[in-house]
Design an enzyme around this catalytic site. Sequence first.
Site, mmCIF file in Angstrom:
data_model
loop_
_atom_site.group_PDB
_atom_site.id
_atom_site.type_symbol
_atom_site.label_atom_id
_atom_site.label_comp_id
_atom_site.label_asym_id
_atom_site.label_seq_id
_atom_site.Cartn_x
_atom_site.Cartn_y
_atom_site.Cartn_z
ATOM 1 N N LYS A 79 -8.876 -43.335 35.165
ATOM 2 C CA LYS A 79 -7.779 -42.809 34.341
ATOM 3 C C LYS A 79 -7.568 -41.341 34.698
ATOM 4 C CE LYS A 79 -5.081 -44.215 30.958
ATOM 5 N NZ LYS A 79 -4.494 -45.562 30.818
ATOM 6 N N GLY A 179 4.322 -48.157 16.329
ATOM 7 C CA GLY A 179 4.703 -47.489 17.581
ATOM 8 C C GLY A 179 5.714 -48.320 18.342
ATOM 9 N N GLY A 181 7.400 -47.562 21.235
ATOM 10 C CA GLY A 181 7.674 -46.972 22.550
ATOM 11 C C GLY A 181 8.013 -48.061 23.540
ATOM 12 N N ASN A 182 7.651 -47.811 24.794
ATOM 13 C CA ASN A 182 8.006 -48.760 25.856
ATOM 14 C C ASN A 182 7.450 -50.148 25.591
ATOM 15 O OD1 ASN A 182 9.390 -46.815 27.374
ATOM 16 N ND2 ASN A 182 7.450 -46.025 28.140
ATOM 17 N N VAL A 183 6.214 -50.227 25.113
ATOM 18 C CA VAL A 183 5.614 -51.540 24.877
ATOM 19 C C VAL A 183 6.051 -52.087 23.511
ATOM 20 C CG1 VAL A 183 3.488 -52.852 24.675
ATOM 21 C CG2 VAL A 183 3.595 -50.941 26.277
HETATM 22 P P1 NAD Z 1 4.981 -44.775 24.463
HETATM 23 O O1 NAD Z 1 4.603 -43.353 24.549
HETATM 24 O O2 NAD Z 1 6.213 -45.258 25.163
HETATM 25 O O3 NAD Z 1 5.105 -45.235 22.941
HETATM 26 C C1 NAD Z 1 4.259 -44.835 21.911
HETATM 27 C C2 NAD Z 1 5.139 -44.755 20.664
HETATM 28 O O4 NAD Z 1 4.296 -44.616 19.536
HETATM 29 C C3 NAD Z 1 6.107 -43.568 20.683
HETATM 30 O O5 NAD Z 1 7.413 -44.037 20.421
HETATM 31 C C4 NAD Z 1 5.587 -42.671 19.559
HETATM 32 O O6 NAD Z 1 6.620 -41.992 18.886
HETATM 33 C C5 NAD Z 1 4.920 -43.681 18.661
HETATM 34 N N1 NAD Z 1 3.861 -43.136 17.806
HETATM 35 C C6 NAD Z 1 2.868 -42.284 18.141
HETATM 36 N N2 NAD Z 1 2.066 -42.054 17.080
HETATM 37 C C7 NAD Z 1 2.566 -42.793 16.064
HETATM 38 C C8 NAD Z 1 2.197 -42.981 14.722
HETATM 39 N N3 NAD Z 1 1.129 -42.382 14.184
HETATM 40 N N4 NAD Z 1 2.961 -43.803 13.962
HETATM 41 C C9 NAD Z 1 4.032 -44.436 14.473
HETATM 42 N N5 NAD Z 1 4.437 -44.277 15.738
HETATM 43 C C10 NAD Z 1 3.718 -43.481 16.525
HETATM 44 O O7 NAD Z 1 3.696 -45.596 24.962
HETATM 45 P P2 NAD Z 1 3.654 -47.091 25.488
HETATM 46 O O8 NAD Z 1 3.749 -47.080 26.957
HETATM 47 O O9 NAD Z 1 4.580 -47.930 24.676
HETATM 48 O O10 NAD Z 1 2.145 -47.455 25.148
HETATM 49 C C11 NAD Z 1 1.747 -47.713 23.800
HETATM 50 C C12 NAD Z 1 0.241 -47.887 23.741
HETATM 51 O O11 NAD Z 1 -0.152 -48.979 24.571
HETATM 52 C C13 NAD Z 1 -0.541 -46.676 24.259
HETATM 53 O O12 NAD Z 1 -1.727 -46.562 23.518
HETATM 54 C C14 NAD Z 1 -0.896 -47.051 25.691
HETATM 55 O O13 NAD Z 1 -2.074 -46.434 26.149
HETATM 56 C C15 NAD Z 1 -1.107 -48.540 25.542
HETATM 57 N N6 NAD Z 1 -0.868 -49.274 26.781
HETATM 58 C C16 NAD Z 1 0.338 -49.184 27.392
HETATM 59 C C17 NAD Z 1 0.547 -49.912 28.555
HETATM 60 C C18 NAD Z 1 1.877 -49.868 29.252
HETATM 61 O O14 NAD Z 1 2.112 -50.722 30.133
HETATM 62 N N7 NAD Z 1 2.768 -48.958 28.888
HETATM 63 C C19 NAD Z 1 -0.464 -50.701 29.098
HETATM 64 C C20 NAD Z 1 -1.695 -50.786 28.412
HETATM 65 C C21 NAD Z 1 -1.887 -50.059 27.253
#
Ligand code: NAD
Length: 353
Positions: A79, A179, A181-183
């Site tokens: 990482k 949350g 976000g993207n996922v």
């Molecule tokens: P992202 O940054 O696109 O989305 C995270 C979202 O969570 C943001 O919209 C943010 O505003 C929101 N957020 C943060 N703290 C919050 C809270 N306390 N309450 C409500 N909303 C909150 O990230 P992502 O890419 O969607 O990833 C989400 C999680 O999944 C992360 O922990 C990441 O490590 C994990 N993950 C992502 C992937 C991937 O392919 N993107 C793969 C494995 C694991």
Amino acid sequence: MNFAGELMALPEEVVPLNDPESGLTGIIVLHSTRLGPAAGGCRLWNYSSATKAAEDAMRLARGMTFKNALAGLPLGGGKAVIRQPDRPFDRDALFRAFGRAIETLDGRYLTAEDVGTTVGDMEIIAHQTRHVAGRKPKPGLPGGDPSPWTARGVFEAMQVAVELHLGASLAGLTVGVQGLGNVGFALCELLHEAGAKLMVAELNSAVAARAAVRFGAHVLTSEALIDARIDVLAPCALGGTIDFVAVGRLRARVICGAANNQLFHDDIGRVLADRGILYAPDYLVNAGGIINVAGEHFGWAQTTVSDGVAAIGPRLREVLGRANDSGLLPLQAAEAVALSRIEAVRGRHVLAA
Ligand code: NAD
């Protein structure tokens, strides 16, 4: 120390990032390269101290070792964490400097997106090194933002979790997504199509409002989501949201989400089990994105990636079966399977074999 014990110990290599010209500071952690290059995304985040950034990178890198092994990928775990500069900065220069640092590692570390980084950032890194994935996809081939694949894998796992634990399908159940976000947003899309009702929490109120309109989702705060009458909680924000306070209040019967390191402390796994709450191990269910990254890096067909992501559901079934038979917690059972794969495989390619 036996091999398993060795793996639990310190990372193989730690590389500080420090480029005063671009403002790059942070760390790359190569936890293990036993199964292949240490692979794991690059997080850009506002850490309050170098220690906090290093701690996060260590924990995340170790999780990647287990995630990649469990998914049958020819990849070790690593990482990178970049500290968000506290003054205006040139993003391209920052990621060029990061790319140069990766290049010095001769392929021992493979990066991709994580929280705070984008396909555009990966393209900048690619000017300096070929050890980067999550780039703009070529037609018909794996690539691009891994998040939709992560969401798909979480969805596959959630279907198995609710079937085994609640004897139900997702249609008509209420899922709390923390949350968007993207996922998280992509997961909502899949859950909505499957007929689940949604309660969501998101710091960005415009995004939350979009989910309300698009999915009829009920918007709450993250705190309120813990207390809400939901069947499933899907943590998709940052890690550590299931802490010792939340675990006593939680009304969901299943936890299945994308965030890495969802449990604030490993002991919380026992409390969840005692309360009859099924915890689907985070690094098992959120492997869809890294499977797509592996497909891009190794030049697999898109169908190999889709099959690998579809296998996340059956893998959860296998791990939960093992946990049931042996009296282990789900996370312990997942760890045991990952360790046995690392010992057995040692660099052979399982997924596409
Ligand atoms: P992202 O940054 O696109 O989305 C995270 C979202 O969570 C943001 O919209 C943010 O505003 C929101 N957020 C943060 N703290 C919050 C809270 N306390 N309450 C409500 N909303 C909150 O990230 P992502 O890419 O969607 O990833 C989400 C999680 O999944 C992360 O922990 C990441 O490590 C994990 N993950 C992502 C992937 C991937 O392919 N993107 C793969 C494995 C694991």
